[in-house]
Write an enzyme that holds these catalytic residues in place. Sequence first.
Site: not given
Length: 577
Positions: A291-293
């Site tokens: 995801g956004s990591t």
Amino acid sequence: MIRLEGALYPWRFRLVLLLLALMVGAIVWRIVDLHVFDHDFLKAHGDARSVRHIPIPAHRGLVTDRNGEPLAVSTPVTTLWANGKELQAGKAQWSALAAALGQEPKGLAVRLQANAEREFMYLVRGLTPEQGQRVLDLKLPGVYAIEEFRRFYPGGEVTAHVVGFTDIDDRGREGMELAFDEWLAGVPGKRQVLKDRRGRLIKDVQVTQNAKAGKTLALSIDLRLQYLAHRELRNALVEFGAKAGSLVMIDVKTGEVLAMVNQPTYNPNNRRNLQPAAMRNRAMIDVFEPGSTMKPFSMSAALASGRWQPSDTVDVYPGTLRIGRYTIRDVSRSSAPLSLTEILIKSSNVGMSKVAFDIGGESIYSVMQQVGLGQDTGLGFPGERVGNLPNHREWRQAETATLSYGYGLSVTAVQLVHAYSVLANGGRSVPLSLTRMERKPDGVQVIPEDIAKTLQGMLQEVIEAPGGVFRAKVPGYHVAGKSGTARKVSTDSRGYRANAYRSLFAGFGPVNDPRIAVAIVIDEPSKGGYYGGLVSAPVFGKVMAGALRLMNVVPDNLTPPVESQATALNAVKGGRI
């Protein structure tokens, strides 16, 4: 007149006598030869029938944490075995034997009867020496003892997934016990003894080969940090009703894994009711979409292209972006253009996608590959997976966008924290290690240092700026990081499962001189929310705060007390300074 046959054929009689004499002479000579000249022959055959070599078990090597605290130790135990044939003669004492062994008399009797023709059978393994001696004191015919070692794990469930365990024969079966089995096992010795024809010991002659103990293995794990991480991860799973979770902490300068914990876990000292799912070291075996990591690495590619600066803005209105039949959505919608730093703060998928369209998917793929995603970590841990980082021949908009905000690839928690350690270490990648390093390893510059420093500042803003992930803050320290929330892929159909998420957070600190990187993955929180900034970020803040203090890292964000400032000012005015 009767005539004797021997008289008719005197030469035959003499021949028989001669042959008998030769045979007697040969026997006499052989007896003399064996007793006087070739006595080793009789000795060898006598020894073959009475001399035995019994193994001397080798003491398995000690496993310790980086500070010498024991994580796996071997203790002597007694194993009792029996000769089934000999035991049949003492049936009257079977009930006493069962009582001494702590077994049901009927069950033991059935087992002994079933093995009546066998000369070897285990009665019980792993007794304490005192328990074993109580059985031997009964002096039952056919009951014998073997000295063995049993593994004990002082850290219990806290270190189970890293250390692993051995089987009943003291061979490594999981974790570092398996990975370093030859190093830890040692070499058994031999003892020469005399036994009678029934196998009973007559004399202990000598030790013909000393047992060689296994070598000590010092892991990179810090037991203090391991307990801290275990506690906070467990509390988070209870608070949010999560299914499972992992946390990995590494030293960004040396690549040493300082803590690695998973939930659910198990107690290696008592595996009677062990569930197979609890044995998985999820941090190294479970793969997931991060995801956004991943957005900081997409930003790294944008900054490296020379086409973008942190202050450049992107129009993200109205918070959605249509690509063919797919629609990209932002959770936090903004009507105003966002800078690159604000794209990270608000975790804008639309903004990140538009930047990715400009620089191309190949450049983002290259950065992710350089920081170790989709690559073997080199830890050599049994069962470790490398994940998947796709490289398309033609990067279409859909593949470019999804990769830029962390979908379409799979990583492990260890790979995720390693990638963030590269940012924390000024763009230098150092190899990971689960064993204590004696010297700092050489690193490889995979991201330009100036870009890594810029990203450190941007990720600090993600936590400290208004509207940032404030739950990840650490009192007294500047820290940096990024949250992520990823939907879980359905295993029985295409697409994603409804209401099934992974909550993630990865970061490092302190920002002025990063020492520690941490990644947290919490699987399927079911109550109180599921966003990474809500579920995983507080775990990061608590673990990082405790770790920096335990490691005596000097705070870099202390505000002088107002009272102290006033006192100093009065002292100056009064002429005391």
